[in-house]
Each structure stands twice: as C-alpha cells, then as structure tokens.
Design a protein around this motif. Structure first.
Motif, mmCIF file in Angstrom:
data_model
loop_
_atom_site.group_PDB
_atom_site.id
_atom_site.type_symbol
_atom_site.label_atom_id
_atom_site.label_comp_id
_atom_site.label_asym_id
_atom_site.label_seq_id
_atom_site.Cartn_x
_atom_site.Cartn_y
_atom_site.Cartn_z
ATOM 1 N N SER A 122 0.924 -1.227 -0.346
ATOM 2 C CA SER A 122 0.162 0.316 0.111
ATOM 3 C C SER A 122 1.062 1.284 0.340
ATOM 4 O O SER A 122 0.784 2.193 -0.759
ATOM 5 C CB SER A 122 -1.163 -0.129 0.700
ATOM 6 O OG SER A 122 -1.537 -1.340 1.159
ATOM 7 N N HIS A 123 1.779 1.441 0.463
ATOM 8 C CA HIS A 123 2.819 2.147 0.836
ATOM 9 C C HIS A 123 3.433 2.784 -0.119
ATOM 10 O O HIS A 123 3.026 3.786 -1.037
ATOM 11 C CB HIS A 123 3.627 2.225 2.160
ATOM 12 C CG HIS A 123 4.776 3.161 2.261
ATOM 13 N ND1 HIS A 123 4.201 4.519 3.479
ATOM 14 C CD2 HIS A 123 5.471 3.513 1.719
ATOM 15 C CE1 HIS A 123 5.920 5.244 3.119
ATOM 16 N NE2 HIS A 123 6.532 5.210 1.898
ATOM 17 N N GLY A 129 2.767 4.555 -7.027
ATOM 18 C CA GLY A 129 2.166 3.889 -8.140
ATOM 19 C C GLY A 129 2.641 2.688 -8.150
ATOM 20 O O GLY A 129 3.374 2.526 -7.874
ATOM 21 N N ALA A 130 1.425 2.505 -9.216
ATOM 22 C CA ALA A 130 1.663 0.769 -9.440
ATOM 23 C C ALA A 130 2.746 0.724 -10.107
ATOM 24 O O ALA A 130 3.529 -0.758 -9.957
ATOM 25 C CB ALA A 130 0.307 0.588 -10.351
ATOM 26 N N PHE A 384 14.143 7.128 2.313
ATOM 27 C CA PHE A 384 14.584 8.277 1.153
ATOM 28 C C PHE A 384 13.658 8.077 -0.125
ATOM 29 O O PHE A 384 13.311 6.896 -0.397
ATOM 30 C CB PHE A 384 16.089 7.876 0.724
ATOM 31 C CG PHE A 384 16.275 6.042 0.760
ATOM 32 C CD1 PHE A 384 15.939 5.205 1.531
ATOM 33 C CD2 PHE A 384 17.011 6.582 -0.783
ATOM 34 C CE1 PHE A 384 15.949 3.768 0.978
ATOM 35 C CE2 PHE A 384 16.687 4.345 -1.339
ATOM 36 C CZ PHE A 384 16.352 3.740 -0.393
ATOM 37 N N ASP A 385 14.273 9.226 -0.553
ATOM 38 C CA ASP A 385 12.775 9.191 -2.060
ATOM 39 C C ASP A 385 13.598 8.300 -3.124
ATOM 40 O O ASP A 385 14.898 8.329 -3.341
ATOM 41 C CB ASP A 385 13.104 10.957 -2.375
ATOM 42 C CG ASP A 385 11.651 11.110 -3.297
ATOM 43 O OD1 ASP A 385 11.132 9.824 -4.251
ATOM 44 O OD2 ASP A 385 11.406 12.124 -4.048
ATOM 45 N N HIS A 386 12.551 7.134 -3.826
ATOM 46 C CA HIS A 386 13.320 6.227 -4.625
ATOM 47 C C HIS A 386 12.665 6.742 -5.542
ATOM 48 O O HIS A 386 13.065 5.643 -6.556
ATOM 49 C CB HIS A 386 11.922 4.705 -4.015
ATOM 50 C CG HIS A 386 12.511 4.136 -2.538
ATOM 51 N ND1 HIS A 386 12.756 4.763 -1.460
ATOM 52 C CD2 HIS A 386 14.000 2.946 -2.833
ATOM 53 C CE1 HIS A 386 12.925 3.918 -0.712
ATOM 54 N NE2 HIS A 386 13.837 2.725 -1.237
ATOM 55 N N ILE A 392 12.352 -0.034 -5.138
ATOM 56 C CA ILE A 392 11.892 -0.362 -3.751
ATOM 57 C C ILE A 392 12.756 -0.925 -2.810
ATOM 58 O O ILE A 392 13.363 -1.845 -2.890
ATOM 59 C CB ILE A 392 9.984 -0.845 -3.997
ATOM 60 C CG1 ILE A 392 10.398 -2.017 -4.313
ATOM 61 C CG2 ILE A 392 9.866 0.825 -4.502
ATOM 62 C CD1 ILE A 392 8.750 -2.971 -4.199
ATOM 63 N N GLY A 393 12.526 -0.907 -2.011
ATOM 64 C CA GLY A 393 12.936 -1.246 -0.533
ATOM 65 C C GLY A 393 14.506 -0.593 0.118
ATOM 66 O O GLY A 393 14.859 0.360 -0.979
ATOM 67 N N GLY A 394 15.135 -0.945 0.782
ATOM 68 C CA GLY A 394 16.749 -0.515 1.358
ATOM 69 C C GLY A 394 17.752 -1.404 2.254
ATOM 70 O O GLY A 394 16.953 -2.480 2.287
#
Lengths: 592, 441
Positions: A122-123, A129-130, A384-386, A392-394
């Motif tokens: 969801s986040h 976005g998708a 942080f801004d991806h 995604i993830g870190g």
C-alpha cells in the motif's frame, strides 16, 4: 516411551525463540504442554562453558550447533526449468538445531520493522504508483500494524535486555538515536554497548556526510540486567564469539538466557529433545490438528496428541512440515494459485572494506555480534525518496567488528595471496588495521521464488526434502548497488590507504557457497485473505484453526532488517490473542 | 585420610575402651533423653501445619531428608562419616517406613534430644545439638507439619553402611552426654533488640548454622554451641571438602563490612553485591533460607552483626593491581592466568558485576584462611542457587583440565593477595589435595 504418550493441551514443534515464547504463555495459562525439539538439549552450562566454546573451528566452521546436512537439507535451484540439487555443505545460510534453536548462535542485532514495512505494498502504491511494483513482484501488506505490534516489540526488547539508544520516544525525536524508527512507547532497557574503534570511525564519517549514525540495537546486554521474568543477564565484554557460538557470559539474549530458566521447573511443561517431527496429525476431514508425529532418538515413531499445535520450527522447516502434512494448498508458480511455499525471500548483502596504515589500530578482536557497532538507517525501507532509482526497499549500512576470528574473518585486500608466505605477510600487515562497512538489503517476493517439496531427493527418514527456487531480480541488484555506493562514500570519508568492494553484480546468480545471511523468509505468509496467505494476523492457519505458525515464514517479503525482533513481536501478538481469546473459545480468530 | 578422619579414628578407639563403663551407664535412666509420653499441647490446625512448614524451612530438614528422584522427605541421603555411611531416614507420616506411628514425645526426643524410638542415640549428623535450642512451640508445629502437611511415602530409606563393631551406638550416647544439652537446660536467647534475639534463636537453634560454620573439637563436637559459649561460635570451619567461612564480621576472612541487609539478601536471593553462594551453601539456600520472611532474614543479619569482631585489619580495596593489569603489567605470578581465565567475568579490578558475577576482592570465601572452597570451585566450578527471586542460575566452569597444580596455586595466591585481599598463599599441595578429594564425587 510408549508410541502414544499421554495427550496434552498443546504441543510445540521447535523450541527456539518463538517456541519458548509460546511455552511461557501457554504454561502461564495452565495448559499442559509438550515441546518437541529436533536437536539436543543445550544450556549455557555446560555447553557454552568458557573457554571451550570459543573454538572457531568447532563451531564457526564445522557448525556443531547446526543441523547435520547429511541427514536433512534443502535442495536449491535458480529457475523453474532446472533440477534442484542438495545443499550439502554450509555456505549461504546456517540452520539451527537444538534447544534454543538459532537463537543460541545468532548475533543479536535486534530490530523492529519500520511502520511502512508492515503495509509495504500500500505504501509503495501510494507514494510511487503501480509502476513501481514490477509485474512479477508479489509483495503484500502485513495484516497487522506497527501500532498493534509496538507493545510486543517493547516487551521482547525488555525480555532480551536489548541495549540501544531510542530515536523516537513516543513521537519525540531523540538525539543520537534512529530518527527513522516508528514511535516507541519506551526507551531500550539498557544503554548502548560501548562503541569500538571501527564503529567510532564509521559514525564520524557518516555524520560528516550528513547521515544519522546511531548504536546498533543489540541483544547483547551492556550491563548486568534483570528482565521482566526475573532472569538475570551478564554484561557483554565484547569477546567476539556471538554468531555461531553460545554466549558463555549470559549476556547475549537467547531462549536460554532470558526465558527458559523460568520454564525449566514447570510441571506442566515437558521438553523432549532429539524429537524430529515428521507430520502434523489431522483429523479425518483435515480441518483440525490432533497432534504431531515424531521420530525419537531411538528411531521410534511416536504420536503426541494435543488440542493445540504450535509450529515454531525454523522458517524452512515450518513450510516443509505444512507441505508434508497436507495443510493448505501448495503454491503453484505456473498459475500463481495456492499459498504454501509462496513468497520465499532472502536478503542481499554487500560490503566495502577499508585498509589502513599500520599506525591505525582497530583491535578488531574486540567486538560483538551487535553491541559496539554503529549503523545508519537512512537508506533502508522507504526512509529516502526512491523516485527514479528503479527499485523499492532498502538496506541497513553498518560497521563494527564481530570478533575478527582468524579463520573466517581475516579481512585482507583482494590482491593479497590466498595462501603461503604471501598470505601470512598480508595477514600480519592488515589484520589489526582493516575493517569493513556492510550493507544488508531487502529482497522482494516474486512469482518465481518459492518453496515446495523436491521430487527427487529425500532425507534420512525417507521424506522429500524442501526445494528452494530462488534467484536475484533486478530490484535487488539495484538496491545493493545503491547501498554499496553509500557505504563506499562513507569508507572514502574515513580516508583509508586502500578500499576493497564486495558486491553482487547484475546478472550474477545466487551463490550458495558463500555465507550471506540466515534471514530466509516467507513460504507460510500472513495476510488478510486466505486466497493469498497461509495464516491470519494472529499467525493462525486459515485451514486448520487449532494450528498456529510462528517465525519469519510469515513475512510476505523480506526487509532490510534482521528478522528476530519482528518475528518475536508477531509471536507475542499471537500469544496474547491465544491467551485472551482463543483459549476461551477455540476457533478461527479472524473470519475468512 | 583427612586430618578429620584420623582424629575420628582416635576418638572411636578411645570410646571403645570406655565401652564397658558406658554399657552399664546406658542401662540407667537417661535423664537427657526426653519423655516419649509427651503429647501436643494444642490441636493440629491448618495454621499450626503452616507454621510447621516454615519451621521445616528454618531447620532445612529437606537438605538431608529430601533427595532428587525420591519422594520429598523420604530420606536416603548418604552422609559419609569416617566409620561408614549413614543414611538419612524417611520422615514422612508413612506408618511403615516413616514416622507415621510416632507420638509427639517420640518426635521431640529425636529432634531435640537425639534419641530414636529404640532408645538409641542418633548420629550427630542429625543436628540435634542445635535443635535442642528450638522452642517447644516450634517443635510442636514441626510435628504437626510432618504429621499432616507432608505426603506419606511408602519408601524404605536405605540401611546405614557401618560395619560391626563400629555400628554399636553406645559411644554415641557417651558423646551425647558430653556434648549435647537437654532443651530444659537451655535459656532462650535474650537481647535488648528483639530482632537480635530472634536472629540468635534461628542461627543457634533450628538454622543450625554452627554445624558447618563453627570449628569442631577433638571428638568432632562444635567448639561453641552459641554466641554465649565464646568466639569459636561461627568462626569458620572445614567441612566435607569445603571451607565454611567465618560468619563473624571483621577481619579479612569474615563477613567484613557486610550490612545486615547484605546478609539478608544473601540468604533470600542466593547472593548480593559482595558474593554469591555456591557449594554446600547453595542447597541450604534453595531448600531453606530463600523462603525466610524478610523480617527473619534481617534478624539473622542483625544477630551476626552483633557478634564480637575477631582481631585483624578489615578488608580495604586497593586499586593498584587493577591499574597494573590495565597497563599490561603481568609480572606478578598468576596475573597472566587471571587475565586468561578469570577476568572475563570477575574483571581486571576483581570486582565482578553486581548480582551476576561475584567480586573476588574482599569476598569472604576467597580470603578464607581455609582455602578448600576456593581451590575446589576453581578446579571444578560451581553453580549459584535457584531461588524464587533468582530463577536464572549462573555457572562457573571448572579449570581443572586447563591449569596444573602449580599454575592453579599461583593463580589462587594471586587472587588472594590482589585488590586489597591479604590471605595466605595457596600451596601446590592444597590444590593437589583438592583435586584428589573431589575426584570421586
């Protein structure tokens, strides 16, 4: 022992962290409980006695506390069109064995999940976005929130005597802590373990670059401590023998040093070591568990009847026992249908080593699995801004020393000779003067990464082995490269004489020969919908409501954190619901 | 043979010579043997049974009469004496194997007078010399507990393993006449502070602390049965391969500057900031003192603190050795071995970690004149007691396989002379004896 011992209220399969948590809760509630543990009985005395336990060859290399792979292992393949082959020698991950499980020989890096980790799908959809979620990615939300788990995270930190510095205390950011953590209701029960030289240098360099360095939350007690159960722990002296070893100093949290002492003399609990469970027994229509079948040390097959079954083995063993017992629909990667075995995930690690001149004394033999280390959480989760990064993830990025053991942790430059006089000269030149900064990153879940039963290979008892189908995907290569570049910038700011980089490059396959992480996850994931998950938010099986499944097998995808804090929080969350609701009215706790 | 055993043989021989005279004497009425016709002065109520259960804790009956894998209080503990092995008896209310058929008078005679139902004197392994100081009221409560509060166990206790003629009991009667006092002849302890009097009553009476902590004389009798009988009382002794430290405050080897609260904590929790229990004291705490009321534990502390101090300079911490170790100066013999084997838990300053790893600096067990305990624990390790307030037990590993006699003697001498400790050195011979004495255990 007779083949049909007396029925009990509850049987616990696997006596590690979550087995101990459940044994405590269920015996507190007055239930008669049998805990079945495949490995031997183990305790601080005599098994972890000083100095015998500090033996790297015996424990670090030969793995005396690990499951013997000659009797049972997993098979591994990278792709669906390959034949999997058995994991015959320990490399990529290790499997615990014996009372305490892997909780006896972990490092003690003790993390909560970030709030957004628990609603990750969801986040990501909301923020990016998708299109940020790849077509083959099967990530999901947890069916439980950070706020719901927080009291249980807090309790486990107190049970385990965790040492650290709060970063977000009830919404107030605290200097020197992790500004990215979710709001905590209380500070850590112990102050941080003293920093060691390499982490002091790392933290200084990270701060110069504007990052938030803070002490690694450590289940290595920084001082003499008494936990809420009245169990006392000793203070960590940074001896360097955490991971792969039992702690002789009673300072690393393990079931033995935190929970088992108060269970030992309970008359309503019986622990049976050397009891290898082969099946969860079901009634004739398969809707209710009636106990567990196991093979004892004499080789006899025993059936232990019970009204409640807790499956608290290691992540892979949980999944295998569900498959062997015919509980839940096995996952089919061709159709995407089925749930058991779905969303197996792992972590991707990398490191950057710093080699200093001989006048820089890092004394790397002073170290602990977690205590004394420093870490930044700036590039983990969605801190942080991806945008535009393509993943995604870190990852966590951290430094310190876990002991610099001579066989496995001799950190030499890549061009150093591998043996002989040249190796010795390099060891003498670099041992005391090198360190490394590590990254540990999340792995997402994918349609083609899963667990099932192997069609070819069987264990010593004749049962099919578990088969792992897993390889890296684009997201991980990019995520690791991003974290590695950040780690490299920190190392460069430390101004070493030379640098060495260890990073999995795009296109490289998952290499099981090299130790990376034992943070394997998924396969019996939790969710809000029985069509896409094995267990509900209380870790209760959708199919067999008197079966609860504990551990990291519940994670829908992996995180950039060590899993123990989250899986312990989920276990306490489940335990509270079992105690308060299930025992009064056994049945599904969530309507399907 | 240990010096104690040699002494005992001499005593046995002397007693046998006196045998004829004594045989005649035993036929005469035994004034100091109580009266079996005595009956309870009150009905057995749940409250009396509960009080008796507490007295049984004070008297630590379980320490000898309960053994693992047998029903509680069914006896069977082998007590090694120089003349053979005495087995503790079944004291459950079973009519055949226990004391179910005993009157209060029978019970009282065994507990406080040291005489069994067949008019035989008990082996003084049964601490009736101390129990004689127990009040009639507590003895009645104890009888009520063992009649109605303990489950009968139809389990025969094993027979004593003492061969004739040493199994003859008349020397025990002579011993009893010489060294025991009948309850009637003992005045209850008095002190201005009622807590001190209560502490004296527990320590001298049911607690029978002197049985281990008071030195013994030529016939193995305690040299003082109470504080009033002189400075030998609780002055420390060797027993069963352990050294029981002096419980008198003051000097190097005693309880030093322990406060009465320190003493109370030690008894109830198995340890305090100054030290941790081990060896034979661990079961005494597990079965007995861990259940003391806070008031009684404090009373014991107050009484022990009231005992006159022995001469000698009290312990004072000296930081010089910790500074030397920190600077890497390892020239003192034993210093390297200390760092390699001990400092991980007890630290280079010898102060340990409060409540977890006991300090060695100023620890009475470490600086005891008698070194049996420290030799034994260093060789074979030990475990702290399990109490309701201390569910985690800490174990110290043994170092017998790692250090030879010379290295161990040097190490122990180092520990006994560092950080302000001023005890005599430990010899190689003492370590060798400790190794041999414990080899068969």
């Amino acid at each position: 022992m007779s083949p049909r011992p007396k029925p009990v209220d509850a049987v616990i399969i696997g006596y590690g962290w979550t087995g101990a948590i459940m044994a405590k809760t269920l015996t507190d509630a007055g239930l008669s409980v049998v805990a079945l543990e495949r490995g031997p009985m183990r305790d601080t005395s005599p098994d972890f006695s000083y100095p015998q336990v500090a033996d790297e060859l015996r424990h670090g290399i030969r793995g005396e506390y690990w499951q013997p792979l000659a009797r049972e292992t997993v098979t591994i393949r990278h792709r669906l069109d390959q034949e999997a082959v058995p994991y015959r020698q320990y490399g990529s991950f290790v499997l615990g064995n014996g009372v305490g499980g892997a909780g006896t020989h972990w490092n003690g890096q003790q993390w909560r999940a970030s709030p957004e980790d628990l609603r990750f799908r969801s986040h990501v959809l909301e923020r990016y976005g998708a299109q940020a979620i790849g077509p083959d990615m099967t990530i999901q939300d947890y069916p439980v929130t950070f706020e719901e788990l927080e009291p249980h995270f807090d309790h486990f930190e107190k049970v385990a005597g965790v040492s650290g510095r709060a970063g977000n205390l009830r919404g107030t950011l605290m200097p020197g802590g992790n500004p990215f953590e979710g709001p905590r209701s209380d500070a850590f029960p112990n102050p941080p373990v003293a920093d060691i030289e390499s982490s002091i240098r790392f933290a200084r360099a990270a701060r110069e670059l504007g990052y938030n360095a803070f002490p690694m939350p450590a289940a290595n007690a920084s001082r003499a401590y008494t936990n809420p159960y009245g169990v006392r722990m000793g203070p960590c002296n940074l001896c360097g023998f955490c991971e792969r070893f039992g702690c002789f100093l009673y300072s690393k949290a393990s079931p033995q040093t935190t929970i088992l002492p108060i269970l030992k003399h309970r008359t309503n609990l019986e622990v049976r070591p050397n009891a290898q469970v082969t099946r969860i027994l079901l009634d004739s229509d398969g809707k209710r568990a009636v106990g567990a079948a196991y093979v004892d040390e004499k080789g006899d097959l025993i059936e232990q009847r019970a009204d409640l079954v807790i499956l608290s083995a290691f992540q892979m063993h949980n999944v295998r026992l569900l498959l062997l017992s015919g509980i839940g629909e096995p996952y089919d990667p061709a159709t995407g249908k089925g749930v058991v075995g779905k969303n197996y995930a792992y972590q991707m690690v990398s490191s950057v080593s710093a080699y200093f001149d001989k006048d820089v004394h890092l004394n790397p033999f002073i170290g602990a699995g977690a205590g004394g280390q420093q870490v930044i959480d700036d590039f983990n989760s969605d801190h942080f801004d991806h945008t535009g990064l393509g993943f995604i993830g870190g990852s966590l990025i951290f430094a310190g020393a876990t002991g610099a053991r001579p066989i496995e942790q001799m950190n030499l430059p890549p061009d150093a000779p591998r043996w002989g006089a040249g190796w010795k000269a390099a060891a003498a030149a670099h041992y005391g003067h090198s360190m490394s900064v590590a990254t540990m990153g999340a792995v997402m879940s994918y349609r083609d990464a899963y667990l099932d039963l192997d069609p070819t290979y069987r264990d010593a008892l004749g049962q099919p082995l578990l088969r792992m189908t897993f390889n890296w995907h684009e997201n991980e290569y990019r995520l690791a490269a991003h974290a590695n570049a950040k780690a490299r910038s920190i190392v460069e700011a430390m101004k070493p004489k030379s640098i060495g980089v260890n990073l999995i490059k795009p296109g490289e396959n998952y290499d099981v020969r090299r130790y990376q992480s034992t943070h394997t996850t998924g396969g019996a994931i939790m969710g809000a919908d029985p069509a896409t998950s094995v267990i509900n938010r209380y870790s209760q099986s959708w199919d067999v409501p008197n079966l609860f499944v504990m551990g990291a097998s519940a994670f829908p995808q992996n995180l950039g954190y060590n899993p123990t804090g989250l899986l312990a929080g989920l276990a306490y969350f489940s335990a509270a619901e079992i105690r308060d609701r299930y025992l009064k009215a056994p049945g599904p706790l969530v309507d399907a | 043979m240990t010096p104690i055993a040699k002494k005992a043989w001499l005593v046995g021989g002397a007693a046998a010579v006196l045998g004829g005279a004594v045989l005649t004497a035993t036929a005469l009425s035994d004034r100091a043997a109580g009266d079996r016709r005595e009956t309870l002065s009150q009905p057995v109520t749940p409250a009396l049974v509960a009080r008796g259960a507490y007295v049984a804790r004070l008297a630590d009956c379980a320490a000898c009469h309960s053994v693992p894998d047998r029903p509680d209080y069914s006896g069977g503990l082998a007590m090694a004496l120089p003349i053979g092995r005495v087995m503790t008896s079944n004291i459950t209310p079973d009519k055949t194997y226990g004391i179910g058929g005993w009157s209060f008078g029978d019970f009282d005679r065994a507990v406080r007078y040291g005489v069994n139902r067949r008019d035989q004197s008990l082996y003084p392994a049964m601490p009736y010399v101390a129990y004689a100081r127990m009040s009639r009221a507590d003895t009645e409560a104890l009888y009520a507990y063992f009649s109605a509060g303990v489950a009968p166990a139809a389990t025969p206790a094993p027979r004593n393993e003492i061969l004739f003629p040493l199994s003859m009991r008349f020397p025990l009667t002579l011993w009893r006449w010489l060294f025991a006092k009948a309850p009637e002849a003992i005045a209850p302890p008095s002190a201005a502070d009622p807590a001190v009097a209560r502490g004296a009553y527990i320590v001298e009476g049911p607690g029978h602390c002197g049985d281990c902590h008071t030195p013994r004389g030529f016939a193995l009798q305690v040299k003082a049965r109470s504080a009033a009988e002189g400075p030998a009382f609780l002055a420390g002794a060797s027993i069963d391969g352990w050294s029981a430290p002096s419980l008198r405050a003051g000097g190097q080897g005693g309880l030093g500057d322990w406060t009465s609260q320190d003493i109370a904590d030690f008894l109830r929790h198995g340890g305090n900031a100054r030290g941790a229990a081990f060896g034979a004291m661990a079961p005494a705490i597990e079965h007995g003192t861990a259940r003391l009321t806070p008031g009684d534990a404090e009373a014991i502390g107050r009484f022990l603190k009231s005992l006159p101090k022995p001469p000698g300079r009290a312990f004072a911490y000296d930081a010089a050795e910790a500074r030397r170790l920190k600077a890497g100066e390892l020239s003192s013999p034993g210093a390297q071995a200390y760092l390699d084997n001990c400092a991980a838990c007890h630290r280079s300053d010898g102060r340990g970690y409060s409540g977890v790893f006991p300090p060695l600096a100023g620890n009475p067990a470490v600086v005891d004149e008698r070194a049996e305990s420290i030799v034994r624990i260093a060789l074979f390790g030990g475990q702290t007691p399990l109490t309701p307030s201390s569910p985690a037990q800490f174990s110290m590993p043994g170092f017998a396989d790692r250090l030879d006699d010379r290295e161990m003697a040097q190490l122990l001498t180092y520990v006994r002379t560092s950080w302000g400790n001023q005890a005599r050195p430990v010899s190689r011979g003492e370590v060798a004896r400790g190794r041999r004495a414990s080899a068969g255990r």
